[in-house]
Design a protein around this motif. Structure first.
Motif, PDB file in Angstrom:
ATOM      1  N   GLY A 118       1.412   4.838   5.037  1.00  0.00           N
ATOM      2  CA  GLY A 118       1.092   4.452   5.866  1.00  0.00           C
ATOM      3  C   GLY A 118       0.785   5.521   7.084  1.00  0.00           C
ATOM      4  N   LEU A 122      -3.833   7.095   5.904  1.00  0.00           N
ATOM      5  CA  LEU A 122      -4.643   6.011   5.167  1.00  0.00           C
ATOM      6  C   LEU A 122      -4.710   4.351   5.606  1.00  0.00           C
ATOM      7  N   GLN A 123      -5.307   3.153   5.819  1.00  0.00           N
ATOM      8  CA  GLN A 123      -4.740   2.076   6.151  1.00  0.00           C
ATOM      9  C   GLN A 123      -4.692   1.261   4.721  1.00  0.00           C
ATOM     10  N   LEU A 124      -3.690   0.536   4.904  1.00  0.00           N
ATOM     11  CA  LEU A 124      -2.625  -0.444   3.932  1.00  0.00           C
ATOM     12  C   LEU A 124      -3.490  -1.498   3.620  1.00  0.00           C
ATOM     13  N   TYR A 125      -4.481  -2.090   4.788  1.00  0.00           N
ATOM     14  CA  TYR A 125      -5.180  -2.755   3.574  1.00  0.00           C
ATOM     15  C   TYR A 125      -6.700  -2.240   2.904  1.00  0.00           C
ATOM     16  N   PHE A 127      -5.569  -0.441   0.661  1.00  0.00           N
ATOM     17  CA  PHE A 127      -4.558  -0.488  -0.397  1.00  0.00           C
ATOM     18  C   PHE A 127      -5.332  -1.350  -1.439  1.00  0.00           C
ATOM     19  N   GLY A 128      -5.182  -0.789  -3.224  1.00  0.00           N
ATOM     20  CA  GLY A 128      -5.504  -2.317  -3.626  1.00  0.00           C
ATOM     21  C   GLY A 128      -4.043  -2.379  -4.592  1.00  0.00           C
ATOM     22  N   GLU A 129      -4.013  -2.547  -6.256  1.00  0.00           N
ATOM     23  CA  GLU A 129      -2.452  -2.852  -6.561  1.00  0.00           C
ATOM     24  C   GLU A 129      -1.768  -1.428  -6.701  1.00  0.00           C
ATOM     25  N   THR A 130      -0.084  -1.275  -6.142  1.00  0.00           N
ATOM     26  CA  THR A 130       0.572  -0.201  -7.007  1.00  0.00           C
ATOM     27  C   THR A 130       0.954  -0.045  -8.534  1.00  0.00           C
ATOM     28  N   LYS A 151      -9.548   1.187 -11.628  1.00  0.00           N
ATOM     29  CA  LYS A 151     -10.106  -0.231 -10.980  1.00  0.00           C
ATOM     30  C   LYS A 151     -10.259  -0.188  -9.845  1.00  0.00           C
ATOM     31  N   ASN A 155     -13.221   0.070  -6.940  1.00  0.00           N
ATOM     32  CA  ASN A 155     -13.597  -1.126  -5.759  1.00  0.00           C
ATOM     33  C   ASN A 155     -13.137   0.002  -4.737  1.00  0.00           C
ATOM     34  N   MET A 157     -10.706   1.229  -3.115  1.00  0.00           N
ATOM     35  CA  MET A 157      -9.809   1.187  -2.975  1.00  0.00           C
ATOM     36  C   MET A 157      -8.501   2.522  -3.055  1.00  0.00           C
ATOM     37  N   LEU A 261     -11.866   8.036  10.519  1.00  0.00           N
ATOM     38  CA  LEU A 261     -10.664   8.461  10.918  1.00  0.00           C
ATOM     39  C   LEU A 261      -9.678   8.457   9.250  1.00  0.00           C
TER      40      LEU A 261
ATOM     41  N   PHE B  86       2.683   1.910  11.342  1.00  0.00           N
ATOM     42  CA  PHE B  86       0.903   2.184  10.771  1.00  0.00           C
ATOM     43  C   PHE B  86       1.071   1.044  10.012  1.00  0.00           C
ATOM     44  N   THR B  90      -3.711   0.283  12.409  1.00  0.00           N
ATOM     45  CA  THR B  90      -2.761   1.650  12.822  1.00  0.00           C
ATOM     46  C   THR B  90      -2.740   2.520  14.047  1.00  0.00           C
ATOM     47  N   MET B 114       3.156  -6.168   6.556  1.00  0.00           N
ATOM     48  CA  MET B 114       2.601  -6.058   4.611  1.00  0.00           C
ATOM     49  C   MET B 114       3.738  -5.572   4.162  1.00  0.00           C
ATOM     50  N   PHE B 127      -0.018  -7.769  -5.480  1.00  0.00           N
ATOM     51  CA  PHE B 127      -0.528  -8.909  -4.155  1.00  0.00           C
ATOM     52  C   PHE B 127      -2.478  -7.194  -4.390  1.00  0.00           C
ATOM     53  N   THR B 130      -5.211  -6.282   1.020  1.00  0.00           N
ATOM     54  CA  THR B 130      -4.988  -7.884   1.861  1.00  0.00           C
ATOM     55  C   THR B 130      -7.029  -7.828   3.058  1.00  0.00           C
ATOM     56  N   MET B 157      -3.975 -10.640  -9.643  1.00  0.00           N
ATOM     57  CA  MET B 157      -3.848 -10.147  -7.585  1.00  0.00           C
ATOM     58  C   MET B 157      -3.434 -10.851  -6.208  1.00  0.00           C
TER      59      MET B 157
END
Lengths: 285, 285
Positions: A118, A122-125, A127-130, A151, A155, A157, A261, B86, B90, B114, B127, B130, B157
């Protein structure tokens, strides 16, 4: 009590006060040493904690878990993990084994790459699948991570790409001869990860696909996140193939749709500020 | 220097050693007090740090950021954030403002919800996006988070659901009269979140949809993660509507496809162990 203690990402002082107190109280202290790398190194940790550390490699954790847990029902044992104990690699096996033996356990959390990314803005929410990007070999060049990134991007993400670590690997020859001789550790760089992605993009074009991700997709390269000398670089995937980020560990993010942002933050780390002028909004089309 | 320092999730001792040293070095220390809640409370932090804390509510951070950053180019100022700076929220605004004023900044990471949710045994890289579940009102009952959970689940997921926090909210009457009188803080419980999801499922059925998520979908309720008295409960969504988890903060996970090891871990926290016997594999079909 079994303590699973996260060490965070930087140096010895990134342990929490609570974690440090637990380490100093424990009879035996293991250091998980196969899924990550603490830049500080074992000696610096031992000096700071005032404790001798027992290195726990994959073989030990998988095959000698009972020796790690020995007497943990009547004394305190610590298992130290770089990042968070339930970060990129979980230690569920060890926890389940402890519970089955009637040993209480306690987790002392810390930052891991999974949340510390983070810091690039870039905002953690979003993010899609790691995904994990593995080292290709001459005969094994998987592309499945690319489809996951695609994918996520479809979406809107972002994708955090964890880059491969090869520690205590044996050459085929040594493996066949049963010799416990190990290759030097290898850590995938952002350059190598970007090269592999660029190759996949070429392959897909040859197959007639117009890839969702191109050389111009905005990415973020991160090195040694949380350490004093961390480096963050934002730019196109093509720029990631040559950016200089220094030693391990590296991670990379392929962006999805960006909030203004987020974009402002990424500009702070741009390899070439003109990239963002030309490119930033194009990628949302 | 502006230090953005994560406090982690539990009590005062969850700050890192590095973070604590920075706090003690700083002339002014702000505590961000509107996006989360540290069970310890301000006084306990002040006592442990040996420093007076200045509470920074949303108004202050958004409208008086320059007072926070005052003289930070020549002295050290700390901005403390529960979890990671973050994490779920953030603080990019503050960072960008500092950079524009030529003030160097440094981030000292910590665990946030998170990544700490991994303690339930579900793997973080399984996951998807979020989501935030907001308090419904008589006139505003958004369902968009449900569709995101559905999408994650269709992709196999898990979904971390962050539950709403209302701090320093004004009643319509006080707002219209311009009175700075605030309602008591409210924190959404797992019970409330589950109730809202169950209502949406009913709505969807009335619309002829057979929802991807049902009363029997396996969920995980988490309360006060990282604190001494944390609670984790796994079971069906229906069970989540009545499970007793105690005080805030709560979070909830709606599972996707589970790996056997994830399932083994969840069983440790089951509200009713028979749920997993009857239910666990059904949900993967």
């Amino acid at each position: 009590m079994l303590y699973l203690i996260g060490l965070g990402l930087g140096d010895a002082e990134d342990i929490t006060v609570k974690g440090l107190e637990a380490v100093r109280r424990c009879g035996r202290v293991y250091l998980e040493a196969y899924t990550s790398l603490l830049p500080a190194g074992r000696e610096a940790l031992e000096k700071f904690y005032g404790k001798e550390l027992i290195l726990a490699d994959r073989e030990m954790v998988e095959q000698e878990a009972d020796s790690i847990l020995k007497d943990a029902d009547v004394s305190d044992v610590a298992f130290l993990v770089v990042g968070d104990p339930f970060g990129a690699t979980t230690h569920s096996d060890l926890v389940l084994r402890a519970v089955n033996l009637g040993i209480p356990y306690r987790v002392i959390h810390n930052a891991s790459i999974m949340n510390a990314v983070g810091c690039c803005g870039l905002q953690l929410y979003n993010f899609g699948e790691t995904v994990s990007i593995v080292f290709w070999t001459d005969t094994w060049k998987p592309e499945s991570f690319f489809d996951k990134i695609k994918k996520n991007r479809q979406n809107g993400m972002h994708t955090l790409c964890l880059l491969d670590i090869k520690v205590k690997e044996q050459s085929v020859e040594n493996l066949m001869k049963g010799r416990k001789v190990y290759e030097p550790p290898r850590y995938m760089s952002v350059n190598q990860a970007a090269e592999q992605l660029l190759t996949i993009i070429q392959n897909r074009r040859l197959q007639g696909e117009e890839p969702e991700i191109t050389e111009n997709t905005i990415c973020v390269g991160l090195a040694r996140v949380g350490a004093q000398d961390q480096k963050i670089a934002s730019g196109t995937l093509h720029q990631m193939s040559t950016v200089e980020l220094g030693g391990p560990l590296h991670s990379m993010i392929v962006t999805g749709t960006m909030h203004p942002l987020e974009l402002e933050m990424l500009k702070l780390f741009s390899v070439d500020s003109s990239t963002f002028e030309n490119n930033a909004f194009q990628r949302n089309t």
